[in-house]
Scaffold this motif. Structure first.
Motif: not given
Length: 205
Positions: A65-68, A111-116, A155-162, A166-168
Motif C-alpha cells: 500500500f505504501w511505497n517509495i 489501492l488495489q491496483g489504482l496508484t497515486f 500522477g495516477l495509474g493502474y498496476e496489475i499484480p504481475v 500504466l501511469t499518467v
C-alpha cells in the motif's frame, strides 16, 4: 562533474534501498507532451518527445500500500512556437528541444491496483537541439541554460499484480530553464512500466 555527481546520488540511493526486503526494480518508457511555462504569456505550443529509463520501488509491508519509488529517466522536453514571417510569407517555426536526465523520488500509494504518486524531481540538462526556419535568429549558447532543474511530479495509474503498469503524470519545474529566468519546463507524461518479479512476489502469486 555535475553529471557524475547526479548519477552517484542515484546509485547511493539505490544501494541504500537494497537493504530492504520489499525492493523491486523495473523499466519504463512513454511519451512526453511538453512546453515552457512563461509568466503572463499564453503559449508556446507543446512539443512531443519520449521518456525512458529504470525505476526502483521499496514497499513498506507485504500489502504494497505504501511505497517509495525512485526513477532515472532520459526525458525529451521543450516547446514549439510560431512567429514573424519567412521569406516565403509563412510563419517561422521554432522548436526548442531540451534533453534531460530526470530523477523523481515519489511517495506512491497502491489501492488495489489504482496508484497515486507525488514527490520532488531533480533534472540534469544533457543536451540542447534547436531548429528554426529563420536563419537570422541566433540560438542561445549552452552556457545560457541552467544545468540543474528542481521540480515536482504527480500522477495516477493502474498496476496489475504481475508488475505491468500504466501511469499518467504531470511534471513541472520550480526553477528556470535559462540563467536569466523567464521560462520553466511543463510536461505531461504517459508511461508504460514493468516491475521485475522477486522470489517473494512469485511465491505470493
Amino acid at each position: 562533474m555535475k553529471r557524475e555527481g547526479f548519477c552517484l546520488l542515484y546509485a547511493l540511493l539505490m544501494a541504500h534501498m537494497a537493504l530492504g526486503q520489499q525492493l523491486r526494480f523495473g523499466v519504463k518508457g512513454g511519451l512526453n507532451y511538453a512546453n515552457f511555462r512563461i509568466k503572463n504569456v499564453v503559449g508556446p505550443d507543446r512539443l512531443a518527445g519520449v521518456n525512458v529509463g529504470v525505476m526502483a520501488r521499496y514497499s513498506f509491508g507485504p500489502s504494497n500500500f505504501w511505497n517509495i519509488q525512485s526513477e532515472l529517466l532520459y526525458s525529451a522536453k521543450g516547446s514549439t512556437d510560431k512567429y514573424g514571417l519567412t521569406s516565403l510569407g509563412g510563419r517561422a517555426i521554432y522548436k526548442y528541444r531540451r534533453n534531460y536526465l530526470d530523477l523523481p523520488i515519489l511517495a506512491k500509494i497502491n489501492l488495489q491496483g489504482l496508484t497515486f504518486e507525488a514527490g520532488p524531481q531533480l533534472s540534469y540538462l544533457v543536451s540542447v537541439s534547436d531548429t528554426n526556419d529563420n536563419p537570422l535568429f541566433q540560438h542561445p549558447a549552452r552556457r545560457d541554460y541552467n544545468s540543474l532543474q528542481l521540480g515536482y511530479a504527480a500522477g495516477l495509474g493502474y498496476e496489475i499484480p504481475v508488475g505491468l503498469s500504466l501511469t499518467v503524470r504531470y511534471a513541472g519545474d520550480v526553477t528556470d530553464v535559462y540563467n536569466g529566468g523567464g521560462a520553466r519546463n511543463s510536461v505531461f507524461q504517459a508511461q508504460l512500466g514493468y516491475l521485475f518479479q522477486t522470489k517473494s512476489n512469485v511465491s505470493a502469486n
